[in-house]
Design an enzyme around this catalytic site. Structure first.
Site, PDB file in Angstrom:
ATOM      1  N   GLY A   1       0.766  -1.247   0.000  1.00  0.00           N
ATOM      2  CA  GLY A   1       0.000   0.000   0.000  1.00  0.00           C
ATOM      3  C   GLY A   1       0.791   1.287   0.000  1.00  0.00           C
ATOM      4  O   GLY A   1       0.308   2.303  -0.492  1.00  0.00           O
TER       5      GLY A   1
ATOM      6  N   ASP B   1      -6.010  -0.383  -1.811  1.00  0.00           N
ATOM      7  CA  ASP B   1      -6.784  -1.238  -2.720  1.00  0.00           C
ATOM      8  C   ASP B   1      -8.118  -1.691  -2.144  1.00  0.00           C
ATOM      9  O   ASP B   1      -8.321  -1.704  -0.939  1.00  0.00           O
ATOM     10  CB  ASP B   1      -5.984  -2.498  -3.052  1.00  0.00           C
ATOM     11  CG  ASP B   1      -5.957  -3.469  -1.876  1.00  0.00           C
ATOM     12  OD1 ASP B   1      -5.503  -3.074  -0.783  1.00  0.00           O
ATOM     13  OD2 ASP B   1      -6.411  -4.620  -2.038  1.00  0.00           O
TER      14      ASP B   1
ATOM     15  N   GLU C   1       3.705   3.925   6.010  1.00  0.00           N
ATOM     16  CA  GLU C   1       2.499   3.144   5.760  1.00  0.00           C
ATOM     17  C   GLU C   1       1.498   3.983   4.981  1.00  0.00           C
ATOM     18  O   GLU C   1       1.513   5.213   5.059  1.00  0.00           O
ATOM     19  CB  GLU C   1       1.853   2.722   7.091  1.00  0.00           C
ATOM     20  CG  GLU C   1       2.172   1.302   7.527  1.00  0.00           C
ATOM     21  CD  GLU C   1       1.438   0.225   6.715  1.00  0.00           C
ATOM     22  OE1 GLU C   1       1.063   0.464   5.545  1.00  0.00           O
ATOM     23  OE2 GLU C   1       1.252  -0.871   7.245  1.00  0.00           O
ATOM     24  N   ASP C   2       0.617   3.316   4.248  1.00  0.00           N
ATOM     25  CA  ASP C   2      -0.460   4.022   3.574  1.00  0.00           C
ATOM     26  C   ASP C   2      -1.529   4.444   4.572  1.00  0.00           C
ATOM     27  O   ASP C   2      -2.036   5.542   4.550  1.00  0.00           O
ATOM     28  CB  ASP C   2      -1.071   3.167   2.454  1.00  0.00           C
ATOM     29  CG  ASP C   2      -1.475   1.765   2.928  1.00  0.00           C
ATOM     30  OD1 ASP C   2      -1.133   1.371   4.065  1.00  0.00           O
ATOM     31  OD2 ASP C   2      -2.121   1.052   2.143  1.00  0.00           O
TER      32      ASP C   2
ATOM     33  N   LYS D   1      -6.913   6.401  10.938  1.00  0.00           N
ATOM     34  CA  LYS D   1      -8.323   6.336  11.379  1.00  0.00           C
ATOM     35  C   LYS D   1      -8.352   6.291  12.906  1.00  0.00           C
ATOM     36  O   LYS D   1      -8.360   5.218  13.505  1.00  0.00           O
ATOM     37  CB  LYS D   1      -8.994   5.079  10.820  1.00  0.00           C
ATOM     38  CG  LYS D   1      -9.219   5.073   9.317  1.00  0.00           C
ATOM     39  CD  LYS D   1      -9.971   3.805   8.893  1.00  0.00           C
ATOM     40  CE  LYS D   1     -10.154   3.713   7.401  1.00  0.00           C
ATOM     41  NZ  LYS D   1     -10.653   2.390   6.976  1.00  0.00           N
TER      42      LYS D   1
ATOM     43  N   ARG E   1      -5.346   0.670  -6.667  1.00  0.00           N
ATOM     44  CA  ARG E   1      -4.072   1.216  -6.169  1.00  0.00           C
ATOM     45  C   ARG E   1      -3.517   2.287  -7.106  1.00  0.00           C
ATOM     46  O   ARG E   1      -2.763   3.158  -6.702  1.00  0.00           O
ATOM     47  CB  ARG E   1      -3.023   0.106  -6.046  1.00  0.00           C
ATOM     48  CG  ARG E   1      -3.336  -0.961  -5.012  1.00  0.00           C
ATOM     49  CD  ARG E   1      -2.110  -1.823  -4.775  1.00  0.00           C
ATOM     50  NE  ARG E   1      -2.396  -3.082  -4.112  1.00  0.00           N
ATOM     51  CZ  ARG E   1      -2.454  -3.246  -2.796  1.00  0.00           C
ATOM     52  NH1 ARG E   1      -2.299  -2.222  -1.990  1.00  0.00           N
ATOM     53  NH2 ARG E   1      -2.697  -4.441  -2.283  1.00  0.00           N
TER      54      ARG E   1
ATOM     55  N   ASP F   1      -5.066   1.777  10.649  1.00  0.00           N
ATOM     56  CA  ASP F   1      -6.496   1.599  10.919  1.00  0.00           C
ATOM     57  C   ASP F   1      -6.634   1.149  12.375  1.00  0.00           C
ATOM     58  O   ASP F   1      -6.610   1.964  13.287  1.00  0.00           O
ATOM     59  CB  ASP F   1      -7.022   0.580   9.902  1.00  0.00           C
ATOM     60  CG  ASP F   1      -8.522   0.375   9.970  1.00  0.00           C
ATOM     61  OD1 ASP F   1      -9.185   0.976  10.813  1.00  0.00           O
ATOM     62  OD2 ASP F   1      -9.052  -0.421   9.170  1.00  0.00           O
TER      63      ASP F   1
ATOM     64  N   PHE G   1     -14.191   3.153   4.440  1.00  0.00           N
ATOM     65  CA  PHE G   1     -13.254   2.371   3.628  1.00  0.00           C
ATOM     66  C   PHE G   1     -12.832   3.221   2.428  1.00  0.00           C
ATOM     67  O   PHE G   1     -13.667   3.763   1.705  1.00  0.00           O
ATOM     68  CB  PHE G   1     -13.904   1.063   3.163  1.00  0.00           C
ATOM     69  CG  PHE G   1     -12.922   0.177   2.467  1.00  0.00           C
ATOM     70  CD1 PHE G   1     -12.019  -0.583   3.202  1.00  0.00           C
ATOM     71  CD2 PHE G   1     -12.865   0.126   1.077  1.00  0.00           C
ATOM     72  CE1 PHE G   1     -11.079  -1.380   2.561  1.00  0.00           C
ATOM     73  CE2 PHE G   1     -11.934  -0.671   0.427  1.00  0.00           C
ATOM     74  CZ  PHE G   1     -11.041  -1.433   1.167  1.00  0.00           C
ATOM     75  N   VAL G   2     -11.531   3.346   2.230  1.00  0.00           N
ATOM     76  CA  VAL G   2     -11.025   4.202   1.147  1.00  0.00           C
ATOM     77  C   VAL G   2     -10.113   3.422   0.199  1.00  0.00           C
ATOM     78  O   VAL G   2      -9.502   2.428   0.599  1.00  0.00           O
ATOM     79  CB  VAL G   2     -10.273   5.427   1.712  1.00  0.00           C
ATOM     80  CG1 VAL G   2     -11.232   6.393   2.395  1.00  0.00           C
ATOM     81  CG2 VAL G   2      -9.163   5.018   2.679  1.00  0.00           C
TER      82      VAL G   2
HETATM   83  P1  IMP Z   1      -4.608  -2.226  10.678  1.00  0.00           P
HETATM   84  O1  IMP Z   1      -3.736  -3.382  11.074  1.00  0.00           O
HETATM   85  O2  IMP Z   1      -6.048  -2.432  11.113  1.00  0.00           O
HETATM   86  O3  IMP Z   1      -4.084  -0.882  11.137  1.00  0.00           O
HETATM   87  O4  IMP Z   1      -4.732  -2.230   9.124  1.00  0.00           O
HETATM   88  C1  IMP Z   1      -3.693  -1.980   8.319  1.00  0.00           C
HETATM   89  C2  IMP Z   1      -3.950  -2.439   6.913  1.00  0.00           C
HETATM   90  O5  IMP Z   1      -5.329  -2.661   6.586  1.00  0.00           O
HETATM   91  C3  IMP Z   1      -3.481  -1.350   5.975  1.00  0.00           C
HETATM   92  O6  IMP Z   1      -2.102  -1.434   5.739  1.00  0.00           O
HETATM   93  C4  IMP Z   1      -4.333  -1.598   4.754  1.00  0.00           C
HETATM   94  O7  IMP Z   1      -3.717  -2.569   3.943  1.00  0.00           O
HETATM   95  C5  IMP Z   1      -5.623  -2.177   5.290  1.00  0.00           C
HETATM   96  N1  IMP Z   1      -6.687  -1.137   5.376  1.00  0.00           N
HETATM   97  C6  IMP Z   1      -7.191  -0.584   6.489  1.00  0.00           C
HETATM   98  N2  IMP Z   1      -8.150   0.333   6.199  1.00  0.00           N
HETATM   99  C7  IMP Z   1      -8.234   0.360   4.837  1.00  0.00           C
HETATM  100  C8  IMP Z   1      -9.044   1.129   3.915  1.00  0.00           C
HETATM  101  O8  IMP Z   1      -9.881   1.978   4.271  1.00  0.00           O
HETATM  102  N3  IMP Z   1      -8.825   0.874   2.591  1.00  0.00           N
HETATM  103  C9  IMP Z   1      -7.917  -0.043   2.137  1.00  0.00           C
HETATM  104  N4  IMP Z   1      -7.157  -0.760   2.975  1.00  0.00           N
HETATM  105  C10 IMP Z   1      -7.299  -0.569   4.319  1.00  0.00           C
END
Ligand code: IMP
Length: 177
Positions: free
Chosen positions: A46, A160, A100-101, A132, A166, A104, A153-154
């Site tokens: 990402g 992606d 990181e992109d 987020k 992407r 979350d 969700f984006v």
């Molecule tokens: P986390 O472990 O919950 O912080 O999630 C991290 C990963 O979930 C990110 O690196 C993304 O790959 C994916 N992700 C979380 N939210 C989104 C979203 O809104 N769109 C796309 N991918 C997301």
């Protein structure tokens, strides 16, 4: 509006807004890390666009390495095991910024952070284009944030939906039907 697979997404952040913000983050890093041994660790897939654009704005000496979180089923355990693959550079004593992109829940970042800490970097910070806060329950919030966004969700700019989207240069949010 864009359609990706079966879902429709509405414009959320324009390409120009993203570029402006990435330049600001680069400027902040340039001033904070001047004179240090700086290395970016960009998390694939990402972060590839964010990392690429951010690097163009970095004017101090730095290195970059790309890693990937790989999840596999451990032989003796019931759960899944995550490992970070691709770290082919020594980060001991260096100033590291993870790229990181999106952060979350922060669960992925917990794993990456503790994995990298074990290599004794001089400092370890996190740069994430998106954050987020309402979903976050992790231990390490990003230090450099492009945009704090609601729990939508984006897609786009590296992010992606089932591997598509992407390539978009703007960021779009899901329209709930
Ligand atoms: P986390 O472990 O919950 O912080 O999630 C991290 C990963 O979930 C990110 O690196 C993304 O790959 C994916 N992700 C979380 N939210 C989104 C979203 O809104 N769109 C796309 N991918 C997301």
């Amino acid at each position: 509006m864009v359609k990706i697979h079966d879902k429709t997404f509405d414009i959320f952040l324009t390409a120009q807004e993203i570029q402006n913000k990435v330049k600001l983050i680069a400027a902040e890093i340039n001033s904070k890390y001047v004179g240090t041994d700086l290395i970016f660790i960009a998390v694939l897939n990402g972060s590839f666009m964010f990392a690429s654009d951010l690097m163009k704005g970095i004017s101090i000496p730095c290195a970059i390495s790309f890693v990937k979180v790989s999840s596999y089923k451990g032989s003796n355990s019931t759960g899944r095991v995550d490992e970070l693959i691709g770290l082919n550079t020594d980060i001991e004593g260096k100033h590291v910024i993870i790229l990181e992109d999106i952060v979350d829940t922060g669960i992925t970042m917990n794993k990456i952070y503790s994995y990298l800490t074990a290599f004794s970097p001089a400092s370890l910070k996190i740069g994430s284009l998106l954050f987020k806060p309402d979903a976050f329950s992790g231990k390490h919030a990003p230090d450099f944030v492009g945009f704090s966004i609601p729990n939508d969700f984006v897609v786009g700019y590296g992010l992606d939906y089932n591997e598509h989207g992407r390539n978009l240069e703007a960021i779009y949010k899901l329209i709930e039907e």
